[in-house]
Each structure stands twice: as structure tokens, then as C-alpha cells.
Enzyme design. Structure first.
Site, PDB file in Angstrom:
ATOM      1  N   CYS A 173      14.076  25.070  -4.518  1.00 35.74           N
ATOM      2  CA  CYS A 173      14.017  24.235  -3.787  1.00 35.74           C
ATOM      3  C   CYS A 173      15.219  23.109  -4.039  1.00 35.74           C
ATOM      4  CB  CYS A 173      12.904  23.257  -4.378  1.00 35.74           C
ATOM      5  SG  CYS A 173      11.203  24.111  -3.777  1.00 35.74           S
ATOM      6  N   TYR A 223      -1.686  -2.442  -9.234  1.00 33.50           N
ATOM      7  CA  TYR A 223      -1.244  -3.581  -8.192  1.00 33.50           C
ATOM      8  C   TYR A 223      -0.288  -4.640  -8.978  1.00 33.50           C
ATOM      9  CZ  TYR A 223      -1.229  -8.306  -6.157  1.00 33.50           C
ATOM     10  OH  TYR A 223      -0.752  -9.339  -5.709  1.00 33.50           O
ATOM     11  N   TRP A 240      -4.419  -4.683  -1.552  1.00 33.84           N
ATOM     12  CA  TRP A 240      -5.088  -3.254  -0.958  1.00 33.84           C
ATOM     13  C   TRP A 240      -4.007  -2.148  -0.767  1.00 33.84           C
ATOM     14  CZ3 TRP A 240     -10.224  -2.554  -1.433  1.00 33.84           C
ATOM     15  CH2 TRP A 240     -10.762  -3.733  -1.289  1.00 33.84           C
ATOM     16  N   ARG A 263     -10.363   0.627   5.511  1.00 36.28           N
ATOM     17  CA  ARG A 263     -11.057  -0.407   5.550  1.00 36.28           C
ATOM     18  C   ARG A 263     -11.266  -0.673   7.363  1.00 36.28           C
ATOM     19  NH1 ARG A 263      -9.041  -5.562   2.752  1.00 36.28           N
ATOM     20  NH2 ARG A 263     -10.689  -6.478   3.738  1.00 36.28           N
TER      21      ARG A 263
END
Length: 444
Positions: free
Chosen positions: A42, A423, A431, A439
Site C-alpha cells: 500500500c 470532545y 455532537w 439525530r
């Protein structure tokens, strides 16, 4: 116990090392028709423009290491031509043209795959290349001189796109020809459009819905012939796919798939006793599709090889399967996929729903936020995840790996909302984009 392994790269030598670790005194012989062991295929495109300084950097363990450190009878220039499954013998010819015969108690087929050449006329002209091995890449590099101004690449998959980027970085003009309506067939058309836009932005000439019929030239390729006419070029790279190296298995009774890949069970056993197969020459169980599949990748080859070695050593080590995860770089874009795209789901008769979303890869108010384009496919009746495609300049790798893990564990779209993901504004929004997709109420 005599172990014989046909193939000296990812799957074969992963198996050899597991046998070495788990069977004291094992007699291990590996047969490689080439002259290089255990290297990262690769990485080949990135040697072209010097990002990787040399093909030597791609070699994980050389043949001397296997011989001197691990006591493996690692042979080079040994091509297997047939197997006698009743007498458990392997026959072939070495680089000097001398025949050889080796007996085995357990045998692994790890012969990999060979690039396809869909064009017959002119395929033997100088300047027409395929790139799958180090020698093939070195042939290309020696041919890619300052006199070469224009390169034509056939095929818009991983290798074709990666080679387009690195050849372009060498200052060459690049034309990429794709037989279908879009490159990266692992993507649905609307996601592939971002790749088309990037190609145009980078001055890559992209010809879609175009079939190459022949190569022409006086000893060296000078023209590519398509149904629309002749196209001048100085060099051609064919990257239209690969086919399993299994032609020598004819008459053995080993069951093959339609594409020639060896059909194996969860323990990597073939239909013939004491013979196993792994890597690009074998089929892979797809957890999402719940059937055998063929997605030849280095990650899968190493995993299958490791487990084949354990099973050959008498351990119980089932291969649970793949979900079909891949990622590639194309100039400023990353393209990640896992599971099924919408086209696959439709083709296989799944009742599905698809969702798409554009979101920032980190908090939108933080400097450097980049836009991701996401498409998620779910099973209609219960919202079980079936696949994701993500394209963008940053943050693709993180999300595609999270989604692949969710696929592996058969999670649903609402389950994504419960994931406890990292986060902080420089790394994500409150989110995550995958959770934003979960959502959504709007449906495609």
C-alpha cells in the site's frame, strides 16, 4: 510436523510467525516466486514522488531475518505449479529452472493476487505498466524520466487515484480514464462527485464512461485508443483491479469462487483436508452482508494470515469477518468507507433508508474547521447500521473507524447517540458528525 506456506508476503509470513511462536521445533518452509518478503504494498505509490524515500523502507522483514532469526526455510524464486493433495506434495520450479518437490503436513495458500490487464492489443509495448510489487514499481520509476511529460492512468480505484496524485506531484500531466460513470465505485455518485471536483481542481484530466480498446506505438506506447478516438500519451499505468493467483490449484478439488478466490471456512480451511488459504487469494466473510465477499486489503491479509497460522498450529482461532472498511487520500481529500453503500444495499435486496449530512469535523467556531460529507445507510425495519461513506479534508479517519466498530457490533443508528466520544473544540463538536446524522429526521 512439516508446514509449507506458498507466498512470502502479508498473509503467508503472518501465519509463519504464529506457527513459529506456537509450535516448538516446527519445520516451516515458505515458497515465494519473487525475491522480496514481507513488504507494504500500500506504500508503493508514495515512493513515486519521494514521500517514502525508497522501496527498501517498505520491507518489514527481509528474507535473511526469517532464515537467520526464526529458522524458517524461506525460499525465493520458487514458483509452485501444482499440488498433489492425496500424497500431500507441492511441485514447482525454482529461478534456475530446476524442479522441486516438497512434502507437507499442513499447507497454506497465501499467493495473493495479480493486476488485471483488460487490454490485449499493445499491452506488451514499453511504457505500459502495472503496479503491485516492488519490482513493478522500480520498473515504473526507471521509466518515469524527464522525457515523460504525459501519463495516462486506467482505473479510478485506490491505486489509480493514489498514483494520479503522486505522478502529478512529479510535475507530469495526468489523464485518468474510468470505464464507469464515476471514480471510487465504493462511493455512491453524489459522494464521488467531491472526488471529481478535487481532480478538476488539481488539473487532472478525468475521462468517465470511457473504455480503452488498445495501446499503440512504435515499440513504445504513444497513444491510447478509446471508442472516441486516439489520445496521445508517453506512459500508461493500468490499475483496473486484481485477480487471485490460484490457477495452479486446478485439479486439486479445492473449491473456488467465480472470481478464482479460494473459499474458506471460519478457520481458514479450504475444502481439502490440511490445506488453508488466506489473504488476497481467499474469500472473506462479510459480517454486514452475512455472506462471503472479496475485498482484498492488507489489513485483512495480515489478520487472516495470523489466524490461519494459529489454526494450523492446533489452536481454535476463528476469523469473525470483515465489515469492508477502507480509506484513501486523494490530494486534499480523504475518502473513507465501511459496510455497504446505497448501490450495494439495493443490489443485494436490502430494504434500507439512507441519510446524508454535511458537518464540520471540529467545533464550528474553532479555527480550521473543515466540512465533512457523510452518507449513512441503515436497515429500514430496525435502523441497524449497514454502511457509511465519508469524504472531506480532515476528520474522516476518526469517524470511519468509529462507524466500522459500530458495524462490527451490529449497532443501530440511535445507538450512535449513546456513544461516549471525546470532545474538545479543537477535536470535535459537542455532537460528533455521526451523532448529528443519528439525530436527523430528514430522509433521502
Amino acid at each position: 510436523m512439516k508446514y509449507v506456506i506458498i507466498g512470502g508476503d502479508a498473509a503467508g509470513m503472518s501465519a509463519a510467525m504464529e506457527i513459529y511462536r506456537n509450535v516448538p521445533g516446527a519445520e516451516i518452509t515458505s515458497l515465494e516466486r519473487g525475491f522480496i518478503y514481507s513488504y507494504g504494498q500500500c506504500g508503493l505509490p508514495y515512493v513515486v514522488d519521494g514521500r517514502i524515500s525508497s522501496t527498501k523502507r517498505l520491507i518489514a522483514r527481509d528474507v535473511e531475518t526469517f532464515r537467520d532469526k526464526y529458522g524458517i526455510d524461506a525460499r525465493v524464486g520458487h514458483e509452485v505449479e501444482r499440488i498433489d493433495v492425496d500424497k500431500q506434495l507441492v511441485f514447482g520450479t525454482n529461478a534456475s529452472g530446476e524442479p522441486f518437490t516438497i512434502a507437507y503436513d499442513k499447507l497454506l495458500i497465501a499467493t495473493g493476487a495479480t493486476p488485471t490487464m483488460p487490454v490485449e492489443e499493445g499491452a506488451d509495448l514499453a511504457g505500459v505498466h502495472t503496479v503491485k510489487t516492488i519490482p513493478q514499481l522500480e520498473d515504473l520509476l526507471s521509466d518515469l524520466t524527464s522525457d515523460i511529460e504525459h501519463v495516462t492512468i486506467m482505473g479510478g480505484g485506490y491505486i489509480g487515484l493514489e498514483m494520479a496524485e503522486t505522478i502529478h506531484a512529479c510535475g507530469k500531466k495526468v489523464r485518468l480514464i474510468q470505464r464507469g460513470s464515476h471514480v471510487t465505485k465504493i462511493l455512491d455518485p453524489e459522494l464521488a462527485q467531491h472526488v471529481h471536483d478535487e481532480a478538476k481542481k488539481q488539473d487532472i484530466e478525468l475521462l468517465l464512461n470511457t473504455t480503452v480498446q488498445a495501446f499503440e506505438g512504435n515499440g513504445r506506447v504513444e497513444r491510447v485508443i478509446t471508442e472516441s478516438g486516439a489520445l496521445a500519451t508517453d506512459l500508461v499505468i493500468v490499475a483496473t483491479g486484481i485477480k487471485p493467483n490460484t490457477q495452479f490449484l486446478e485439479g486439486t478439488g479445492i473449491v473456488l469462487a467465480k472470481n478464482g478466490a479460494v473459499i474458506v471456512n471460519r478457520h481458514l480451511e479450504t475444502s481439502v483436508e490440511n490445506i488453508y488459504a488466506a489473504g488476497d487469494c481467499a474469500m472473506h466473510f462479510n459480517i454486514v452482508k452475512e455472506r462471503l465477499d472479496y475485498i482484498p486489503l492488507g489489513t485483512t491479509a495480515n489478520k487472516q494470515g495470523r489466524l490461519a497460522g494459529l489454526n494450523m498450529a492446533g489452536k481454535c482461532a476463528p476469523f469473525r469477518g470483515i465489515v469492508g472498511t477502507s480509506i484513501m487520500k486523494f490530494f486534499n481529500l480523504s475518502v473513507g468507507t465501511t459496510g455497504m453503500n446505497e448501490h450495494m444495499a439495493k443490489e443485494l435486496g436490502f430494504e434500507y433508508e439512507a441519510y446524508k449530512l454535511s458537518a464540520r469535523h471540529i467545533a464550528g467556531y474553532y479555527p480550521g474547521a473543515q466540512r465533512l460529507y457523510i452518507k449513512i445507510v441503515v436497515r429500514k425495519r430496525d435502523q441497524q447500521l449497514l454502511g457509511a461513506q465519508i469524504v472531506g479534508p480532515a476528520g474522516v479517519d476518526k469517524r470511519i473507524d468509529v462507524f466500522a466498530t459500530a458495524l462490527y457490533n451490529k449497532m443501530t443508528l440511535p445507538d450512535l447517540l449513546d456513544l461516549d466520544l471525546a470532545y474538545a473544540p479543537p477535536y470535535n463538536g459537542v455532537w460528533d458528525p455521526l451523532q448529528q446524522a443519528a439525530r436527523m429526521n430528514g430522509r433521502l
